[in-house]
Motif scaffolding. Structure first.
Motif, PDB file in Angstrom:
ATOM      1  N   ASP A  18       0.829  -1.206   0.000  1.00 40.76           N
ATOM      2  CA  ASP A  18       0.000   0.000   0.000  1.00 40.76           C
ATOM      3  C   ASP A  18       0.862   1.255   0.000  1.00 40.76           C
ATOM      4  O   ASP A  18       0.369   2.358   0.188  1.00 40.76           O
ATOM      5  N   GLY A  19       2.160   1.101  -0.210  1.00 37.32           N
ATOM      6  CA  GLY A  19       3.062   2.239  -0.235  1.00 37.32           C
ATOM      7  C   GLY A  19       3.646   2.603   1.114  1.00 37.32           C
ATOM      8  O   GLY A  19       4.517   3.460   1.190  1.00 37.32           O
ATOM      9  N   SER A  20       3.208   1.953   2.185  1.00 38.43           N
ATOM     10  CA  SER A  20       3.731   2.248   3.518  1.00 38.43           C
ATOM     11  C   SER A  20       5.018   1.467   3.754  1.00 38.43           C
ATOM     12  O   SER A  20       5.305   0.467   3.089  1.00 38.43           O
ATOM     13  N   GLU A  21       5.792   1.919   4.736  1.00 35.73           N
ATOM     14  CA  GLU A  21       7.031   1.220   5.057  1.00 35.73           C
ATOM     15  C   GLU A  21       6.784  -0.221   5.517  1.00 35.73           C
ATOM     16  O   GLU A  21       7.521  -1.129   5.100  1.00 35.73           O
ATOM     17  N   PRO A  22       5.770  -0.497   6.367  1.00 37.62           N
ATOM     18  CA  PRO A  22       5.518  -1.903   6.732  1.00 37.62           C
ATOM     19  C   PRO A  22       5.239  -2.789   5.523  1.00 37.62           C
ATOM     20  O   PRO A  22       5.663  -3.950   5.479  1.00 37.62           O
ATOM     21  N   SER A  23       4.545  -2.262   4.531  1.00 39.87           N
ATOM     22  CA  SER A  23       4.243  -3.097   3.368  1.00 39.87           C
ATOM     23  C   SER A  23       5.482  -3.341   2.521  1.00 39.87           C
ATOM     24  O   SER A  23       5.621  -4.397   1.892  1.00 39.87           O
ATOM     25  N   LEU A  24       6.414  -2.388   2.492  1.00 38.24           N
ATOM     26  CA  LEU A  24       7.647  -2.614   1.742  1.00 38.24           C
ATOM     27  C   LEU A  24       8.564  -3.586   2.481  1.00 38.24           C
ATOM     28  O   LEU A  24       9.300  -4.359   1.851  1.00 38.24           O
ATOM     29  N   ARG A  25       8.521  -3.600   3.811  1.00 40.78           N
ATOM     30  CA  ARG A  25       9.252  -4.634   4.537  1.00 40.78           C
ATOM     31  C   ARG A  25       8.642  -6.007   4.255  1.00 40.78           C
ATOM     32  O   ARG A  25       9.345  -7.015   4.209  1.00 40.78           O
ATOM     33  N   ALA A  26       7.325  -6.027   4.047  1.00 43.27           N
ATOM     34  CA  ALA A  26       6.678  -7.280   3.671  1.00 43.27           C
ATOM     35  C   ALA A  26       7.178  -7.757   2.310  1.00 43.27           C
ATOM     36  O   ALA A  26       7.321  -8.962   2.072  1.00 43.27           O
ATOM     37  N   VAL A  27       7.454  -6.826   1.402  1.00 45.14           N
ATOM     38  CA  VAL A  27       8.011  -7.195   0.101  1.00 45.14           C
ATOM     39  C   VAL A  27       9.363  -7.875   0.282  1.00 45.14           C
ATOM     40  O   VAL A  27       9.663  -8.888  -0.364  1.00 45.14           O
TER      41      VAL A  27
END
Length: 315
Positions: A18-27
């Motif tokens: 969703d563009g948030s930092e937590p979601s990029l860590r999920a990536v």
């Protein structure tokens, strides 16, 4: 790359962004896991997400000229995955739909789905976002919900163990099978725990015989644990432990010494899909490590446990 590539059942993983930092860590975590499984990765952005979560965009997604488009958010996730593992096959897709419905649908044929936790400040940082919780409750595939301080890496192992909760339905546990496969992929030990308790009436009405009753319940729990693990390959290091106490507390304690905590979810008879019991619900909010919710009756229709226990290794 063609968006249809790598879309055969079980040959790809999905990560929600969703563009948030937590979601990029999920990536990051999903990219590691996809490499372990030798499958492709599908980055999905359902762009109504901010209606629920109000995400603060990560620095490498936002633009000086204004907020990024949904396509730019999805592409940023894909670029991050490729940068982490250049040889990984990655696709990025935008789905103009409510996020929980979109992600559940996207995960129907996936090997697994990865989502991040969401929280903004104070106590909220301990709690799970509404979308992540809904996906964990309803998806047909195993859902990895990232929690804990090492939630941005699947490898290398931090603690060297995968913990699985073993419930009462031990004859055909999808959660145990998932945990066994995951431990073997990572080259770490498997911990299987069965929590048990004496019924209240046995401890209250017969205090003099409580000790004998407790031994019987512990013996039964050990037998159930043996049954659940009877098909575990002999080359896998396994720790078995029966623990007196509530399953949620036992598993939360185990999460502090685990790289991954695996629990089962029972499928409901109605249209609402998987039902998360109190144990799984509590773990998703408070676990110290990533949690995998494995649905009952996956594609091979084998039943799974109602996440009731875990095996903790000796200290």
């Amino acid at each position: 790359m063609d968006a249809a590539a790598g879309r055969d059942a079980g040959e790809f993983m999905v990560v929600g962004v969703d563009g948030s930092e937590p979601s990029l860590r999920a990536v990051d975590w999903a990219a590691d896991e996809a490499v372990l499984r030798e499958v492709s990765l599908r980055v999905v952005y359902a762009f109504l997400w901010d209606r629920y979560e109000g995400a603060a965009l990560a620095r490498d997604v936002g633009r000086p000229s204004g907020p990024p488009s949904p396509r730019e958010i999805a592409d940023a996730g894909a670029r991050r995955a490729r940068a982490r593992h250049p040889g990984l096959r990655v696709t990025a897709d935008v789905v103009p739909e409510e996020p929980e419905h979109a992600l559940v649908r996207e995960g129907r044929d996936a090997a697994a789905m990865v989502v991040g936790t969401r929280g903004r400040s104070g106590l909220a940082e301990l709690l799970l976002g509404s979308v992540s919780l809904a996906v964990a409750a309803h998806a047909d595939c195993p859902v990895v919900v990232l929690r804990g301080s090492h939630d941005n890496q699947a490898t290398p192992p931090v603690h060297g163990r995968v913990v699985v909760g073993v419930g009462e339905d031990v004859e055909a546990s999808a959660a145990v099978r998932f945990a066994v496969e995951e431990a073997r992929r990572r080259g770490v030990a498997l911990e299987a725990v069965r929590a048990w308790r004496c019924p209240v009436h046995e401890s209250a009405d017969h205090p003099l015989t409580y000790g004998e009753s407790a031994r019987l319940h512990e013996k039964r729990a050990a037998e159930e644990l043996d049954t659940a693990l009877r098909h575990v390959p002999s080359d896998l290091r396994v720790y078995r432990r029966t623990v007196e106490g509530y399953a949620r507390g036992v598993l939360l304690e185990a999460s502090y010494r685990a790289d991954l905590l695996v629990v089962g979810a029972r499928r409901g008879d109605g249209h609402v899909g998987l039902q998360l019991g109190r144990v799984a619900h509590g773990l998703l909010h408070h676990s110290a490590c990533p949690v995998v919710v494995v649905p009952d009756g996956p594609r091979d229709a084998a039943p799974g446990p109602d996440c009731g226990a875990v095996s903790l290794p000796p200290r």
